[in-house]
Write a protein that holds these residues in place. Sequence first.
Motif, PDB file in Angstrom:
ATOM      1  N   GLU A 264      18.310   8.856  59.486  1.00 54.13           N
ATOM      2  CA  GLU A 264      18.105  10.302  59.288  1.00 54.13           C
ATOM      3  C   GLU A 264      18.639  10.753  57.945  1.00 54.13           C
ATOM      4  O   GLU A 264      18.000  11.511  57.211  1.00 54.13           O
ATOM      5  CB  GLU A 264      18.860  11.095  60.372  1.00 54.13           C
ATOM      6  N   ARG A 265      19.854  10.269  57.631  1.00 58.78           N
ATOM      7  CA  ARG A 265      20.483  10.652  56.362  1.00 58.78           C
ATOM      8  C   ARG A 265      19.692  10.097  55.183  1.00 58.78           C
ATOM      9  O   ARG A 265      19.587  10.735  54.133  1.00 58.78           O
ATOM     10  CB  ARG A 265      21.934  10.144  56.320  1.00 58.78           C
ATOM     11  N   LEU A 266      19.124   8.907  55.369  1.00 63.01           N
ATOM     12  CA  LEU A 266      18.317   8.318  54.296  1.00 63.01           C
ATOM     13  C   LEU A 266      17.076   9.178  54.026  1.00 63.01           C
ATOM     14  O   LEU A 266      16.683   9.369  52.866  1.00 63.01           O
ATOM     15  CB  LEU A 266      17.912   6.882  54.678  1.00 63.01           C
ATOM     16  N   ASP A 267      16.491   9.699  55.099  1.00 61.61           N
ATOM     17  CA  ASP A 267      15.341  10.609  54.912  1.00 61.61           C
ATOM     18  C   ASP A 267      15.743  11.828  54.089  1.00 61.61           C
ATOM     19  O   ASP A 267      14.991  12.286  53.226  1.00 61.61           O
ATOM     20  CB  ASP A 267      14.803  11.065  56.282  1.00 61.61           C
ATOM     21  N   ARG A 268      16.931  12.342  54.358  1.00 53.14           N
ATOM     22  CA  ARG A 268      17.392  13.506  53.607  1.00 53.14           C
ATOM     23  C   ARG A 268      17.574  13.164  52.124  1.00 53.14           C
ATOM     24  O   ARG A 268      17.282  13.981  51.251  1.00 53.14           O
ATOM     25  CB  ARG A 268      18.722  14.013  54.180  1.00 53.14           C
ATOM     26  N   ILE A 269      18.058  11.948  51.864  1.00 54.55           N
ATOM     27  CA  ILE A 269      18.236  11.527  50.466  1.00 54.55           C
ATOM     28  C   ILE A 269      16.869  11.398  49.791  1.00 54.55           C
ATOM     29  O   ILE A 269      16.688  11.775  48.633  1.00 54.55           O
ATOM     30  CB  ILE A 269      19.046  10.216  50.389  1.00 54.55           C
ATOM     31  N   ARG A 270      15.885  10.873  50.539  1.00 59.55           N
ATOM     32  CA  ARG A 270      14.521  10.798  49.998  1.00 59.55           C
ATOM     33  C   ARG A 270      14.040  12.190  49.606  1.00 59.55           C
ATOM     34  O   ARG A 270      13.499  12.407  48.522  1.00 59.55           O
ATOM     35  CB  ARG A 270      13.570  10.212  51.051  1.00 59.55           C
TER      36      ARG A 270
END
Lengths: 472, 472
Positions: free
Chosen positions: B365-371
Amino acid sequence: MDPAALLALVRDELAPDLGDGVVTTDADVVAAHSRDEALFCPDDGAVALVRARTVADVQATMRFASRHAVPVVPQGARTGLSGGANAVPGCLLLSVASMTRVLDLDPGERTITVEPGVINADLKEAVAEHGLSYPPDPGSVAISSIGGNVATNAGGLCCVKYGVTRDYVRALQVVLADGTLTTIGARTAKGVAGLDVRSLFVGSEGTLGIIVSITLRLVPLVPQPLTAVATFADERAGATTVSAFMAAGAQPSMLESLDRTSLQMLNAYGDFGLDAHAGAMLLIQSDGAGSREAALAEVETFTRHAEAQGALEVAFSDDAADSEALVAARRLAQTAYEHYARSHGGGQLLDDVCVPREQLPIFYERLDRIRTATGLTIAAVAHAGDGNLHPSIFFSTTDPDEVARARRAFDEIMQVGLELGGTITGEHGVGHLKRGWLARELDEGNRGIHRAVKAALDPLGILNPGTMFADL
Amino acid sequence: MDPAALLALVRDELAPDLGDGVVTTDADVVAAHSRDEALFCPDDGAVALVRARTVADVQATMRFASRHAVPVVPQGARTGLSGGANAVPGCLLLSVASMTRVLDLDPGERTITVEPGVINADLKEAVAEHGLSYPPDPGSVAISSIGGNVATNAGGLCCVKYGVTRDYVRALQVVLADGTLTTIGARTAKGVAGLDVRSLFVGSEGTLGIIVSITLRLVPLVPQPLTAVATFADERAGATTVSAFMAAGAQPSMLESLDRTSLQMLNAYGDFGLDAHAGAMLLIQSDGAGSREAALAEVETFTRHAEAQGALEVAFSDDAADSEALVAARRLAQTAYEHYARSHGGGQLLDDVCVPREQLPIFYERLDRIRTATGLTIAAVAHAGDGNLHPSIFFSTTDPDEVARARRAFDEIMQVGLELGGTITGEHGVGHLKRGWLARELDEGNRGIHRAVKAALDPLGILNPGTMFADL
């Protein structure tokens, strides 16, 4: 520092800083806490006992000790066998035996975080409820604490398959000599951020800091093993079976040996149904990683190797109760030794060396020569699958000549260990008992690293002096 | 020292001390050897390359370096991913890549002793002939050397069951900063004589000494596994499957995941028969410790967990060739990334964090936010069973704004790793690339230990400066 002056400082400065009952200066209580289970190690001169209940207690004690350059001897359950928890003159005893809380149990990540005073067997029980195992099982499993297990990198019977304590330590909280609290290692399965400082503390025997919490990796419940036992005419045949079996790719979960003298002492102690004429016995367990078929195949392979070495008898069992009965004799060896010692002068000096497995037959030959040269009774059990031997030397505590010969035998066993490419201690540690021998095992470069690391982390030299660094 | 003065000293003093062709000062050759595979790490200023052929060459080089306080950058195959082998101004590059001898192979004790330049895959092959395995298998297995594997404590795909490089190191010979040669650790299965100095050098990334020989523990030939693959609508379902499956006591010998972007890049690169619409894929192997029945049971358990998370498809194979084909896609992920990068600006920044397994769904989920925040394409493979993730950030190397965003994403991934209770590096190491982040992971006490140990072992600070200690 003069003991009276230190005593006054402890009463005026340290005791008020800690809670009621944390500091004891009662001479009898202090004396009763001044040693572990080793023989021939001094234990005089402790001034006070601190029974830490919290990390803050440990920090306050170390800050006090650093301020006044007072030696501190960290202690857990004091079940050690090398004098690593023994008092030195003018020291504080700092016990973490009362710090026994389970701080966190995470079945998903398969970790448990505990205070150092938790007993190994209690931890095993706590995790078993969650379908998990903590394998390391020193002989002292029922009485030794995890903090001491980590401080000595304790081994046990399972190591031949499941490794030693170090292999299960993920993270530690330690209080350094100056009272600083730090966390070392990582809670995660993998982690390479910086030096492996955690492993430096595992097995450091209280010389670098005080371990106040421990995060351990757990594994799924270890399966019930099959157990087999084989007897031989002599130790050489048993030892050759061990090395041939292991060289063939075996992965037993236990592979123990008892020599002729151990079998005789067990037979004298109780009726375990052991062959009175056997010269050696091997005890193997195989859990086949949960596959009965694999375990059976491994036990059959063992049987073939034992028979090839002329085994007198090989028997196996897949009944849990029967298996436990077979293992009971091995577990009672120390009790049988004590029984023998009581009627033979009272003295038993327990050694601990580890050699490459292929050297086991030669080790037993050399042990016979030591028996002849010293005229003493020596019995040996071994975690044979790891090449880790525990010869016990029996002697009269009141006969100075026998005492001298026992100590000579003890030293010669270490010398043989080194000559065969092994180590002076496989799992019991250096402590006071083997401090003089450590310098013979480590080369000058390694001794220099030891001294440099010790000076860097304990510049005042207050942490457990008199042990592994004393003669480096 | 002034580079010209150092160059003169190298030619007049060091080169004659070593054999013909050991020292190179040719600027092109030196430049070609001045870096590993990491991006964004400086690599300028090396004065000479020493291609050591013997331990004596390494000792002579370190004596020279200590005499003149010259920085030394130790190098193996230079396949590292953190800039740990990169030049610093005025340094000597000290390569042990040519030290490739097998010094001893002992099938009875199950150990091998090698020089550091031996390639991991060559070592695996050498021991397989004796029915033995050396499990650690970093992605670079075919090109990285054992010395570098030890210096970085390399991991790989097998770690979820078989552990990391450290778990296999029994003893090391190292040359210290002043040229002293020392042996650390024990050849035996167990050994607790002194501090665990061996583990201190494992993962020390060339900052404490030069590893010149390595004794590794081997295990019986790892059995052929069963392989299963499952696809999911999104990464969360895959990640939840991993944590539930592992929490249920699984012991897979491999448990890898590919995210949606990785699957898309693989589909764009070649025909691997991957579902173009899947949002995540898990790849599991189970060897059941040699029992086909146990492996089958574990794969079936995996299937149930995957289906409970709404898997799109689950398939498995017990044919070795089919299994290898299933694993091929995972192994080709990096090649597919490079293929993608070539047509999308050329830049790929590979990260490496490790979190508790249960945090994997949150990590994605956090990786999606970074994307979203950076507007960049990020693909992630993971050694999911260990919680060890490798997000790759893609960017245009000629667009300064994209470069800046890529570096921000790289940092934010580490930040998320720390926030989820993990580490900034699971297996690639700190090197130059993450030196600024190490201080954020280690607390002040641990940083103090690091500094003290470094100062004690390398008082001149000449060993691999510019890496993990540079910002501590």
